[in-house]
Write a protein that holds these residues in place. Structure first.
Motif, PDB file in Angstrom:
ATOM      1  N   PHE A  60       0.837  -1.210   0.000  1.00  0.00           N
ATOM      2  CA  PHE A  60       0.000   0.000   0.000  1.00  0.00           C
ATOM      3  C   PHE A  60       0.867   1.253   0.000  1.00  0.00           C
ATOM      4  O   PHE A  60       0.636   2.199  -0.757  1.00  0.00           O
ATOM      5  CB  PHE A  60      -0.913  -0.020   1.224  1.00  0.00           C
ATOM      6  CG  PHE A  60      -1.852   1.164   1.311  1.00  0.00           C
ATOM      7  CD1 PHE A  60      -3.077   1.140   0.672  1.00  0.00           C
ATOM      8  CD2 PHE A  60      -1.501   2.294   2.030  1.00  0.00           C
ATOM      9  CE1 PHE A  60      -3.946   2.228   0.741  1.00  0.00           C
ATOM     10  CE2 PHE A  60      -2.354   3.386   2.109  1.00  0.00           C
ATOM     11  CZ  PHE A  60      -3.580   3.346   1.459  1.00  0.00           C
ATOM     12  N   THR A  61       1.899   1.250   0.848  1.00  0.00           N
ATOM     13  CA  THR A  61       2.785   2.403   0.943  1.00  0.00           C
ATOM     14  C   THR A  61       3.496   2.659  -0.379  1.00  0.00           C
ATOM     15  O   THR A  61       3.573   3.795  -0.856  1.00  0.00           O
ATOM     16  CB  THR A  61       3.825   2.180   2.060  1.00  0.00           C
ATOM     17  OG1 THR A  61       3.148   1.895   3.287  1.00  0.00           O
ATOM     18  CG2 THR A  61       4.695   3.407   2.251  1.00  0.00           C
ATOM     19  N   ARG A 373       1.739  18.743  -6.664  1.00  0.00           N
ATOM     20  CA  ARG A 373       1.157  19.571  -5.613  1.00  0.00           C
ATOM     21  C   ARG A 373       1.945  19.381  -4.324  1.00  0.00           C
ATOM     22  O   ARG A 373       2.750  18.456  -4.199  1.00  0.00           O
ATOM     23  CB  ARG A 373      -0.306  19.175  -5.387  1.00  0.00           C
ATOM     24  CG  ARG A 373      -1.136  19.119  -6.651  1.00  0.00           C
ATOM     25  CD  ARG A 373      -1.428  20.493  -7.204  1.00  0.00           C
ATOM     26  NE  ARG A 373      -2.318  20.419  -8.367  1.00  0.00           N
ATOM     27  CZ  ARG A 373      -2.814  21.487  -8.989  1.00  0.00           C
ATOM     28  NH1 ARG A 373      -2.496  22.697  -8.560  1.00  0.00           N
ATOM     29  NH2 ARG A 373      -3.593  21.339 -10.039  1.00  0.00           N
ATOM     30  N   TRP A 374       1.656  20.212  -3.340  1.00  0.00           N
ATOM     31  CA  TRP A 374       2.391  20.099  -2.075  1.00  0.00           C
ATOM     32  C   TRP A 374       2.125  18.772  -1.389  1.00  0.00           C
ATOM     33  O   TRP A 374       2.998  18.196  -0.741  1.00  0.00           O
ATOM     34  CB  TRP A 374       2.038  21.257  -1.145  1.00  0.00           C
ATOM     35  CG  TRP A 374       0.585  21.293  -0.701  1.00  0.00           C
ATOM     36  CD1 TRP A 374      -0.431  21.974  -1.275  1.00  0.00           C
ATOM     37  CD2 TRP A 374       0.019  20.590   0.416  1.00  0.00           C
ATOM     38  NE1 TRP A 374      -1.607  21.760  -0.619  1.00  0.00           N
ATOM     39  CE2 TRP A 374      -1.359  20.918   0.447  1.00  0.00           C
ATOM     40  CE3 TRP A 374       0.537  19.745   1.385  1.00  0.00           C
ATOM     41  CZ2 TRP A 374      -2.220  20.411   1.406  1.00  0.00           C
ATOM     42  CZ3 TRP A 374      -0.316  19.239   2.353  1.00  0.00           C
ATOM     43  CH2 TRP A 374      -1.676  19.567   2.361  1.00  0.00           C
ATOM     44  N   TRP A 375       0.901  18.240  -1.580  1.00  0.00           N
ATOM     45  CA  TRP A 375       0.590  16.959  -0.938  1.00  0.00           C
ATOM     46  C   TRP A 375       1.303  15.792  -1.631  1.00  0.00           C
ATOM     47  O   TRP A 375       1.500  14.754  -1.018  1.00  0.00           O
ATOM     48  CB  TRP A 375      -0.916  16.727  -0.884  1.00  0.00           C
ATOM     49  CG  TRP A 375      -1.620  16.823  -2.203  1.00  0.00           C
ATOM     50  CD1 TRP A 375      -1.702  15.872  -3.173  1.00  0.00           C
ATOM     51  CD2 TRP A 375      -2.356  17.951  -2.696  1.00  0.00           C
ATOM     52  NE1 TRP A 375      -2.433  16.315  -4.231  1.00  0.00           N
ATOM     53  CE2 TRP A 375      -2.854  17.588  -3.973  1.00  0.00           C
ATOM     54  CE3 TRP A 375      -2.648  19.218  -2.184  1.00  0.00           C
ATOM     55  CZ2 TRP A 375      -3.614  18.460  -4.740  1.00  0.00           C
ATOM     56  CZ3 TRP A 375      -3.417  20.077  -2.954  1.00  0.00           C
ATOM     57  CH2 TRP A 375      -3.887  19.691  -4.216  1.00  0.00           C
ATOM     58  N   ASP A 376       1.685  15.971  -2.899  1.00  0.00           N
ATOM     59  CA  ASP A 376       2.488  14.938  -3.557  1.00  0.00           C
ATOM     60  C   ASP A 376       3.832  14.785  -2.862  1.00  0.00           C
ATOM     61  O   ASP A 376       4.309  13.675  -2.623  1.00  0.00           O
ATOM     62  CB  ASP A 376       2.707  15.283  -5.030  1.00  0.00           C
ATOM     63  CG  ASP A 376       1.435  15.257  -5.847  1.00  0.00           C
ATOM     64  OD1 ASP A 376       0.470  14.609  -5.391  1.00  0.00           O
ATOM     65  OD2 ASP A 376       1.390  15.859  -6.922  1.00  0.00           O
ATOM     66  N   ALA A 381       7.402  11.920   0.858  1.00  0.00           N
ATOM     67  CA  ALA A 381       8.237  12.095   2.050  1.00  0.00           C
ATOM     68  C   ALA A 381       7.775  11.184   3.183  1.00  0.00           C
ATOM     69  O   ALA A 381       8.606  10.606   3.911  1.00  0.00           O
ATOM     70  CB  ALA A 381       8.199  13.555   2.499  1.00  0.00           C
ATOM     71  N   THR A 382       6.464  11.030   3.343  1.00  0.00           N
ATOM     72  CA  THR A 382       5.938  10.162   4.401  1.00  0.00           C
ATOM     73  C   THR A 382       6.323   8.708   4.153  1.00  0.00           C
ATOM     74  O   THR A 382       6.774   8.002   5.064  1.00  0.00           O
ATOM     75  CB  THR A 382       4.411  10.285   4.476  1.00  0.00           C
ATOM     76  OG1 THR A 382       4.058  11.640   4.754  1.00  0.00           O
ATOM     77  CG2 THR A 382       3.849   9.387   5.567  1.00  0.00           C
ATOM     78  N   ILE A 386       8.721   6.360   6.488  1.00  0.00           N
ATOM     79  CA  ILE A 386       8.317   5.066   7.069  1.00  0.00           C
ATOM     80  C   ILE A 386       9.387   4.012   6.820  1.00  0.00           C
ATOM     81  O   ILE A 386       9.783   3.275   7.727  1.00  0.00           O
ATOM     82  CB  ILE A 386       6.965   4.616   6.478  1.00  0.00           C
ATOM     83  CG1 ILE A 386       5.833   5.518   6.987  1.00  0.00           C
ATOM     84  CG2 ILE A 386       6.674   3.155   6.847  1.00  0.00           C
ATOM     85  CD1 ILE A 386       4.489   5.261   6.315  1.00  0.00           C
ATOM     86  N   PHE A 387       9.886   3.953   5.584  1.00  0.00           N
ATOM     87  CA  PHE A 387      10.912   2.959   5.263  1.00  0.00           C
ATOM     88  C   PHE A 387      12.211   3.230   6.017  1.00  0.00           C
ATOM     89  O   PHE A 387      12.872   2.303   6.487  1.00  0.00           O
ATOM     90  CB  PHE A 387      11.160   2.926   3.755  1.00  0.00           C
ATOM     91  CG  PHE A 387      10.201   2.047   3.002  1.00  0.00           C
ATOM     92  CD1 PHE A 387      10.427   0.690   2.899  1.00  0.00           C
ATOM     93  CD2 PHE A 387       9.069   2.574   2.414  1.00  0.00           C
ATOM     94  CE1 PHE A 387       9.542  -0.134   2.213  1.00  0.00           C
ATOM     95  CE2 PHE A 387       8.173   1.768   1.728  1.00  0.00           C
ATOM     96  CZ  PHE A 387       8.413   0.413   1.625  1.00  0.00           C
TER      97      PHE A 387
END
Length: 431
Positions: A60-61, A373-376, A381-382, A386-387
């Protein structure tokens, strides 16, 4: 003129798209073969549901990261909104994948990877059957190409069985739950073979594989969570213990990441070659899975001469099958048959035929924005965070490994990634 050429499959475009599809199918095999090692954790006391759920979390990630990185969420959601009817098909495909993946973990536990892997790889024959029955694949192909594809697919399956049996040596004792394991492997083959129906529907409608997998992953994670909750003890499931084992969780996430790279190549192969050609090529992962098992983990170290002969013969047969399929370039009549199926999808769902036809050939939606976009940036980054967090807490499993072969096979992975990625970027910009 360009549309007419695409419709007939004549000229350089048809051949170059076939070559690109072959490259993607073979690259898929390399990456999918490397993603099997984390399933060994099923022997660490965790349930198959727990292992599968954590792998799907990694999937999923990664699935959200790659489309965002390559195209941006604006492009992906515009594509999904343009073909809303395909979202449910993508979610259904994800649900089928989750069930199949869980069945493979049960099969590995009950009969071992060597026996289970070749059995579930018969999904290519099921996909070939569905492609012929539902989408008229190979219609108009001519006897020569039909024989190449069918014989090549059968050769790959037989080779997979030979390679699987080559790793079985020793006392020959029968596993206590062998029948259950074999049924699980057969069920996984049926689920995965049927999962290719939504794949083909999506690509006949012009959907980008990156958009398809974004919706696909919702079905994966949702189904896997439901299975774990209802069949593995709910809140008492060992999945919640595994989530706290960060040193093990990293390897399952990494396995999911590697699997996603292979699956994306498989998706593009299915789009440009059809499921009858693309899936058998990606099923050469059996050869690469054996390479990791034999060369890195020494699984054939004590094998006798007969088992080594099976390895050689199975490898040669699999290469022969892949070569047969890769040289079966679709004829003009076969392209016209495909376009008839495409036209039926357009009429059924009210799609623009010319636009879908161009999308089918990798030339889609030139006016669609790919601006990030900024959320991309936040999504990528998120996922990276996580990794990194899991990696810093990871512990190398206490398994004997040949690090020289790890390095060599890792080089093969990156060569396949670079070759397949370059081919897709140069010709279709990942469309």
């Amino acid at each position: 003129m360009a549309v007419e050429q695409v419709a007939s499959g004549k000229g350089q475009a048809g051949g170059s798209l076939h070559a690109m599809g072959v490259i993607c199918g073979l690259a898929a095999g390399v990456w999918l073969g490397a993603a099997e090692a984390p399933t060994k954790l099923v022997n660490a006391g965790f349930s198959p549901f727990a292992v599968s759920l954590c792998m799907v979390a990694g999937v999923f990630t990664a699935r959200w990261t790659f489309p965002t990185l390559l195209k941006g969420t604006s492009y992906v959601f515009a594509d999904l909104l343009a073909k809303k009817h395909l979202v449910v098909w993508a979610i259904l495909a994800g649900a089928l994948w989750a069930v199949a993946n869980t069945l493979t973990v049960f099969a590995i536990r009950d009969v071992g990877l060597a026996t289970a892997f070749p059995l579930w790889n018969t999904n290519s024959l099921i996909g070939l059957l569905w492609g012929r029955l539902l989408f008229q694949e190979l219609r108009g192909a001519g006897p020569k190409n039909t024989i190449k594809v069918v014989v090549g697919a059968i050769a790959i399956v037989i080779a997979a069985i030979m390679l699987g049996f080559s790793t079985i040596h020793g006392t020959g004792a029968v596993a206590p739950h062998a029948i259950r394991g074999l049924i699980a492997a057969a069920g996984a083959s049926l689920m995965w073979g049927t999962m290719y129906i939504p794949y083909r529907k999506a690509y006949l409608s012009g959907m980008n594989p990156l958009s398809f997998v974004t919706a696909f992953t919702i079905g994966e994670l949702g189904t896997m969570f439901a299975l774990t909750w209802t069949l593995d003890g709910g809140i008492h499931s060992s999945a919640f213990q595994l989530v706290q084992s960060k040193q093990l969780l990293f390897w399952l996430f990494l396995g999911g990441f590697v699997w996603v790279v292979g699956d994306l190549f498989q998706q593009f192969a299915a789009k440009y070659l059809g499921i009858g050609r693309g899936i058998p090529l990606s099923n050469t992962n059996q050869l690469w899975g054996l390479a990791w098992g034999a060369l890195v983990f020494g699984e054939l170290a004590t094998a006798d001469r007969s088992h080594r002969t099976l390895v050689l013969a199975g490898s040669i047969l699999m290469i022969f099958g892949a070569l047969a399929i890769s040289t079966a370039v679709a004829s003009s009549r076969e392209h016209l048959s495909r376009n008839e199926a495409l036209e039926r999808e357009c009429v059924r769902y009210g799609l623009e035929y010319r636009e879908v036809l161009l999308a089918q050939s990798g030339d889609e939606f030139g006016s669609r924005t790919e601006r990030r976009r900024w959320w991309d940036v936040l999504i990528v980054a998120t996922a990276t965070g996580i990794f990194l967090w899991l990696g810093l807490n990871a512990v190398v499993p206490p398994l004997a490994m040949n690090l020289h072969w790890v390095a060599a096979l890792s080089v093969v992975l990156f060569v396949a990634l670079a070759g397949g990625g370059w081919a897709l970027w140069k010709q279709t910009r990942f469309s």
